[in-house]
Each structure stands twice: as structure tokens, then as C-alpha cells.
Design an enzyme around this catalytic site. Sequence first.
Site, PDB file in Angstrom:
ATOM      1  N   LYS A   7       0.772  -1.397  -0.041  1.00  0.00           N
ATOM      2  CA  LYS A   7       0.236  -0.240  -0.076  1.00  0.00           C
ATOM      3  C   LYS A   7       1.032   1.330  -0.140  1.00  0.00           C
ATOM      4  O   LYS A   7       0.462   2.363   0.408  1.00  0.00           O
ATOM      5  CB  LYS A   7      -0.929   0.073   1.002  1.00  0.00           C
ATOM      6  CG  LYS A   7      -1.921  -1.036   1.123  1.00  0.00           C
ATOM      7  CD  LYS A   7      -2.990  -0.930   0.096  1.00  0.00           C
ATOM      8  CE  LYS A   7      -4.218  -2.037   0.376  1.00  0.00           C
ATOM      9  NZ  LYS A   7      -5.185  -1.903  -0.495  1.00  0.00           N
ATOM     10  N   SER A  67      -9.518 -10.234  -3.417  1.00  0.00           N
ATOM     11  CA  SER A  67     -10.527  -9.998  -2.380  1.00  0.00           C
ATOM     12  C   SER A  67      -9.714  -8.564  -1.838  1.00  0.00           C
ATOM     13  O   SER A  67     -10.494  -8.187  -0.698  1.00  0.00           O
ATOM     14  CB  SER A  67     -10.182 -11.034  -1.583  1.00  0.00           C
ATOM     15  OG  SER A  67      -8.931 -11.589  -1.110  1.00  0.00           O
ATOM     16  N   ASP A  68      -8.454  -8.335  -1.696  1.00  0.00           N
ATOM     17  CA  ASP A  68      -7.829  -7.302  -1.108  1.00  0.00           C
ATOM     18  C   ASP A  68      -8.041  -7.759   0.527  1.00  0.00           C
ATOM     19  O   ASP A  68      -8.255  -6.789   1.191  1.00  0.00           O
ATOM     20  CB  ASP A  68      -8.295  -5.892  -1.422  1.00  0.00           C
ATOM     21  CG  ASP A  68      -7.237  -4.851  -0.937  1.00  0.00           C
ATOM     22  OD1 ASP A  68      -5.921  -5.305  -0.778  1.00  0.00           O
ATOM     23  OD2 ASP A  68      -7.415  -3.855  -0.712  1.00  0.00           O
ATOM     24  N   HIS A  69      -7.995  -8.767   0.735  1.00  0.00           N
ATOM     25  CA  HIS A  69      -8.490  -9.376   2.144  1.00  0.00           C
ATOM     26  C   HIS A  69      -7.498  -8.948   3.293  1.00  0.00           C
ATOM     27  O   HIS A  69      -6.212  -9.091   3.140  1.00  0.00           O
ATOM     28  CB  HIS A  69      -8.161 -10.942   2.174  1.00  0.00           C
ATOM     29  CG  HIS A  69      -8.732 -11.589   3.422  1.00  0.00           C
ATOM     30  ND1 HIS A  69      -9.871 -12.006   3.918  1.00  0.00           N
ATOM     31  CD2 HIS A  69      -7.921 -12.321   4.621  1.00  0.00           C
ATOM     32  CE1 HIS A  69      -9.531 -12.574   5.123  1.00  0.00           C
ATOM     33  NE2 HIS A  69      -8.616 -12.658   5.641  1.00  0.00           N
TER      34      HIS A  69
END
Length: 419
Positions: A155, A306-308
Site C-alpha cells: 500500500k 479480495s484485498d483481504h
Amino acid sequence: MDVLIKSAKIINSGTKDIHLKKRDILITNGVIQKIASRIDPPAKTKVVSYKNLHVSLGWFDSGVSFGEPGHEERETLANGLKTAASSGFTDIILNPTGKPVPDSSSDIIFLKNAAKDALTRLHPLGNLTVKGEGEVLAELYDMKNAGAVGFYDYKAAVSNPNLLKIALQYAQNFNGIVCSFPLDKKIAGKGIVNEGITSTKLGLKGIPALAEELQIVRDLFILEYTGGKLHIPTVSTENSVKLIASAKKKGLNVTCSVAIHNLLFKDDSLIDFDTDYKVMPPLRTKGDRNALLKGVKNGTIDFVTSDHTPLNIELKQVEFDNAAFGTIGLESFFGSSRTLFELEEVIKILTKGRSVFGLDTPELKEGALACLTIFEPDTEYEFSKDLIMSSSKNSMFLGKSMKGKVLGTMVEDTLILNF
């Protein structure tokens, strides 16, 4: 263990002779021995039978986060991989979110060893820079040899343009892929949601689409100069899709992903200040969402992830400004994607793209090693907390309508069933 999957409708466009056909599939010692209209089960065979049973190649997620090492209260590797398997995923790319961050070969070896007995195969990303601080390149070649499939400061954009240039040039020597998160921090400032009508109404500091798009423009210019492989995780704006489409037309080796929640939700979901909707990149506008959906369908966007991101309750049940970014998404991925796309589109999304990260693509044919996801695509239900296997429960999908359930996952001779 011998397994016989009975009367399963096969969704696999790569094998035209069995695609959309109902077949029995016999797996012996982890190898698909036979695919036929009817197979009588040999002795001591586990028979998998279910109404409206479907099967496809095992599913792949290009962006998953857990907590271990360092944040086991959010999620352990063992439970995270169990959750992934029960959610239908046979392979996941693990984001570098541990503490300490994985910036050396020994860190990658730790992650690989910790996951070696799990059904879901873990493919770690290593940090691009030492300690993820964005100043000095980490041991990219050594991490690649240890099993890292790419390099990413999670990120975080590569703020130093020369560092990105050098990374792209260096990684070409061993076919490495460099990831750069699309966010210009100086433009984003202290923003926490999309800058627009909703942020103004709520009195929350906004992140303009410009912050994402400027970073992408710069990174693509550098890629055009250096060559190499660049991956842009979780784009969220209409112009981002246009920029990447243009770069692909030029022949640049660029790929990108979008988070499933950015396809489903808009920034007006924030109206109740529910921190489960606080994600990075932020939820955007209807126009952005429509452009993202179009980008997935026409192939400009390579992956839906999913960007879980599991986060313990102390990081979410606080004032909106102070809450951490992220939502879990593994358990709800299939059910939510079925509300957006037709079944064949969903399976295409869930099974493509391994080769981008240098992974072998499994096959669904006789003689191949089993790598299968078993599912029922049509049951409608509401997503609830009792369906969450993750240690953390921060899901923006709670209470949302879903369609389709994962019934099981099989990799070689290991089978997990959810019924």
C-alpha cells in the site's frame, strides 16, 4: 486417498470437450485418473456428491494479507490459509504485511515453511525496499531464489522515481515483477475517503482521484523507459483504467488489479460512518465503479482480488478518522462476485493470471495433478458473521445478498469439504 466427484458440471473453457458438461471425475493419489459420463467408485473411495455440483480449476487470488508474523491477533498463517481453502482458493499471493516485513531471503523461507502443510499454496511477495521504508532496494534476487514471486512495499507507492527505475531495470535480470501502489501521498495528504460530494457532506478529508492517476502516469513513463514488468495493485478510478489501457496498447508489460469491494460499493456507503467501509484505495463514485467493471470485462484489469485485510476490533471500532483501512473478503468473494457477473465470467476471473507471477497454470484433464474448486453457483443468501472463518471480523459485506457457495477445494490428494 481416492476421490470420486459425481455428476459435476465442469466450468473450464480451456477444455472444450468437457466445458459445461456433467462428468464424474476420479482422482487417485492426487492425479486426475479419469473424466467420464459415469464412473463406478472403486473400493475405499471418497465420493463427493451434491445437488447442482460444479467444478473448476482451483481459484487464485493476487492480493491477500494476514497478520503473522508480528500481528497474530489479526490473523495467523494457519487460520488464514484454512480460510482461503474453505473459500475456494488453491493459490494466493501474500502481501508483505508482517512485522518485521519480509525483506530478506530468510523472511521468505519462513513464510514458505510455515505454509508448507496447508492445502492452499502460499506465494509471498517480498518487500521492494529495506524495511519497506522506500529508500534502499531490498535483496530482490535472493528473495526471488527463496520463493518470492514479486516485490512490493504494501500500500505504498515508490515515491523515489529513480528507485523505481533501478528496480525495474534490475529485476529484468531474473524476470522479476515490481509492484507500485498507485497513490501520490503529497496529493492525497491526510485524506481518508474519496474526495467528492460524499466527503463534503460528511466533513471527511478527501483523497482526489488525481492522487492515484498522477502516480500511475509517472510509473508508466518510467516503465516505458526501462522495460520490465510492473504490477499496479488495486486501481480505483475511471482515468486509471484508461491510462493502463493506453499503456497496454503501446505494448508495455503492465498488469493491474481491482478489489472486489470497489466493484460493488460506492462512496455513498460511508453515510453511516461505518469503519468497515474505510478502505485503501477508497470507495469511489458510480462512474468509477462502472469503468472498473468495464475494465474487468474487456481485460484491461487483469485481476479481481479480495484485498483481504484482517484487522482486530481495536483498529476498527474507533472514530472514523482513526480507524485503520481494510476489509476482509475471502469468504465473501465468490458469493459477491456472482451478483456482478455471469458464472463463466466469475470462473474466468478466479482462475486466470498465475503466469503473471511466474506460477504454473493447473489443468483440468486426465493425467494432471488435481487442483480443483467445487461449488454450487445458484443458492441465494445473506452474508452473516457465522460465515466468517477469519480471526478478524471486519467485513463490509455483512448483511449483503450473496449468490453461490463454495463446497470444497482439492489440491493433489488433500481435500477440504464445507458440507
